[in-house]
Motif scaffolding. Structure first.
Motif, mmCIF file in Angstrom:
data_model
loop_
_atom_site.group_PDB
_atom_site.id
_atom_site.type_symbol
_atom_site.label_atom_id
_atom_site.label_comp_id
_atom_site.label_asym_id
_atom_site.label_seq_id
_atom_site.Cartn_x
_atom_site.Cartn_y
_atom_site.Cartn_z
ATOM 1 N N PHE A 1 0.844 -5.628 -0.558
ATOM 2 C CA PHE A 1 -0.075 -4.536 -0.884
ATOM 3 C C PHE A 1 0.643 -3.209 -1.118
ATOM 4 O O PHE A 1 0.008 -2.155 -1.129
ATOM 5 C CB PHE A 1 -1.141 -4.391 0.203
ATOM 6 C CG PHE A 1 -2.163 -5.493 0.172
ATOM 7 C CD1 PHE A 1 -3.042 -5.613 -0.902
ATOM 8 C CD2 PHE A 1 -2.233 -6.418 1.195
ATOM 9 C CE1 PHE A 1 -3.976 -6.632 -0.949
ATOM 10 C CE2 PHE A 1 -3.166 -7.448 1.165
ATOM 11 C CZ PHE A 1 -4.042 -7.551 0.090
ATOM 12 N N LEU B 1 -5.536 -1.118 4.498
ATOM 13 C CA LEU B 1 -6.027 -1.857 5.665
ATOM 14 C C LEU B 1 -6.997 -1.038 6.494
ATOM 15 O O LEU B 1 -8.061 -1.526 6.894
ATOM 16 C CB LEU B 1 -4.838 -2.300 6.522
ATOM 17 C CG LEU B 1 -5.136 -3.062 7.814
ATOM 18 C CD1 LEU B 1 -5.951 -4.314 7.537
ATOM 19 C CD2 LEU B 1 -3.845 -3.418 8.532
ATOM 20 N N TRP C 1 1.617 -6.320 6.111
ATOM 21 C CA TRP C 1 0.593 -5.363 5.686
ATOM 22 C C TRP C 1 0.788 -4.064 6.450
ATOM 23 O O TRP C 1 0.606 -3.999 7.660
ATOM 24 C CB TRP C 1 -0.799 -5.923 5.958
ATOM 25 C CG TRP C 1 -1.874 -5.309 5.105
ATOM 26 C CD1 TRP C 1 -1.799 -4.163 4.386
ATOM 27 C CD2 TRP C 1 -3.183 -5.834 4.869
ATOM 28 N NE1 TRP C 1 -2.967 -3.926 3.704
ATOM 29 C CE2 TRP C 1 -3.828 -4.942 3.990
ATOM 30 C CE3 TRP C 1 -3.857 -6.965 5.326
ATOM 31 C CZ2 TRP C 1 -5.147 -5.150 3.567
ATOM 32 C CZ3 TRP C 1 -5.164 -7.167 4.900
ATOM 33 C CH2 TRP C 1 -5.794 -6.270 4.026
ATOM 34 N N ARG D 1 -4.841 -3.180 -3.907
ATOM 35 C CA ARG D 1 -5.549 -2.663 -2.738
ATOM 36 C C ARG D 1 -6.525 -1.541 -3.061
ATOM 37 O O ARG D 1 -7.066 -0.919 -2.154
ATOM 38 C CB ARG D 1 -4.535 -2.154 -1.712
ATOM 39 C CG ARG D 1 -3.732 -0.933 -2.156
ATOM 40 C CD ARG D 1 -2.867 -0.411 -1.005
ATOM 41 N NE ARG D 1 -2.372 0.928 -1.219
ATOM 42 C CZ ARG D 1 -1.129 1.246 -1.574
ATOM 43 N NH1 ARG D 1 -0.255 0.264 -1.771
ATOM 44 N NH2 ARG D 1 -0.764 2.496 -1.721
ATOM 45 N N GLU E 1 5.681 -7.461 1.442
ATOM 46 C CA GLU E 1 4.721 -6.349 1.475
ATOM 47 C C GLU E 1 3.870 -6.374 0.208
ATOM 48 O O GLU E 1 4.008 -5.524 -0.671
ATOM 49 C CB GLU E 1 5.513 -5.045 1.598
ATOM 50 C CG GLU E 1 4.787 -3.897 2.258
ATOM 51 C CD GLU E 1 5.728 -2.749 2.558
ATOM 52 O OE1 GLU E 1 5.394 -1.614 2.178
ATOM 53 O OE2 GLU E 1 6.803 -2.977 3.157
#
Length: 297
Positions: free
Chosen positions: A92, A139, A133, A98, A90
């Protein structure tokens, strides 16, 4: 007695439009072109090491797109048991990676150039490289730029969701509690590798807010549907945790989707909440009463 919630179908209503997404049975939201059926082959040239004799071996790029407590950790360990797969976790979860599109793209470039090192890395001769993600890790906020990047770089998306949203909610609440309580030798663990550890973590029975339960479940539905809609134009497949548990041929589908040689995939992880949900919720009678007669019954 009701001991679970399964998601059958959802609607998205926009101003002037009405879109129906058949959530349960989606595999590809739109019919793919012939080119989309074949993963793009890449020949990365990492800056941090030489691929040596593997330089001519092609690499496929992928991303596992999911939500917390949806089985993505277990699924990733399965993928990483493949001798040719490097899925890097993981990445991010760290906010600085991010907090803007530039940092996201810079991080993605390192991953897909094989310059990202984790315990899962098999960089020299990897046939597929990717990561997990979560939808709440930048995202959705930057989905247009991400879709453009994915399509430009030939990255395949693997959506992984849960049909049983109530079971996911229990897992989320229990995991959140353990972050502070640290039930296993004063150490927080999101995943376990023994029945004893699983029993210790599942001993905590959360109280679910029955007043907001319906709206909370609907919110998860909408988030998931929005993700499928926003990322529709990528090369992708959709998986459900429950299907992976009951039908291991789904793992063959994943390997074929990524263009990998088929292998038997394994994981040491042990499921934490086994059995009926009514055994893991303190106020089960309230929850059961709230869901009775609703679309979630």
């Amino acid at each position: 007695m009701l001991c679970g919630v399964y998601l059958y179908g959802i609607c998205l209503k926009h101003v002037g439009t009405f879109t129906m997404l058949k959530f349960q049975n989606i595999q590809l939201i739109q019919k793919p072109s012939l080119e989309a059926l074949i993963p793009t082959l890449h020949y990365p040239k990492p800056e941090s090491f030489s691929r040596g004799e593997c330089a001519l071996n092609p690499v496929r790029f992928f991303a596992i797109i999911s939500m917390q407590r949806s089985g993505s950790g277990w699924f990733e360990t399965l993928l990483n048991s493949h001798i040719n797969v490097s899925s890097n976790g993981e990445i991010f979860s760290v906010i600085d990676r991010r907090n803007n599109v530039s940092n996201i793209i810079q991080t993605l470039e390192r991953v897909y150039n094989l310059d990202w090192f984790t315990s899962a890395s098999k960089n020299e001769c990897s046939a597929a490289v990717g990561f997990k993600w979560m939808l709440n890790q930048g995202l959705m906020e930057h989905h247009r730029e991400i879709v453009e990047y994915f399509n430009h770089r030939g990255i395949s998306a693997i959506f992984l969701f849960r049909r049983n949203l109530l079971r996911r909610m229990v897992s989320v609440l229990a995991n959140s509690y353990d972050r502070k309580a640290k039930l296993l030798n004063r150490t927080h663990k999101s995943h376990v590798h023994s029945e004893q550890e699983a029993a210790a973590l599942s001993s905590y029975k959360p109280i679910i807010n029955s007043t907001s339960l319906i709206s909370d479940l609907k919110e998860v539905e909408m988030i998931t549907a929005r993700a499928l809609e926003n990322l529709n134009s990528t090369r992708h497949m959709v998986l459900y945790y429950e299907d992976l548990v009951t039908n291991r041929t789904k793992l063959k589908d994943v390997q074929e989707f990524l263009g990998l040689p088929l292998m038997e995939l394994t994981s040491r992880q042990v499921k934490i909440h086994k059995g009926s949900l009514c055994d893991f919720v303190s106020n089960w009678d309230d929850v059961n009463k709230t869901l009775n007669g609703t679309e979630y019954e």
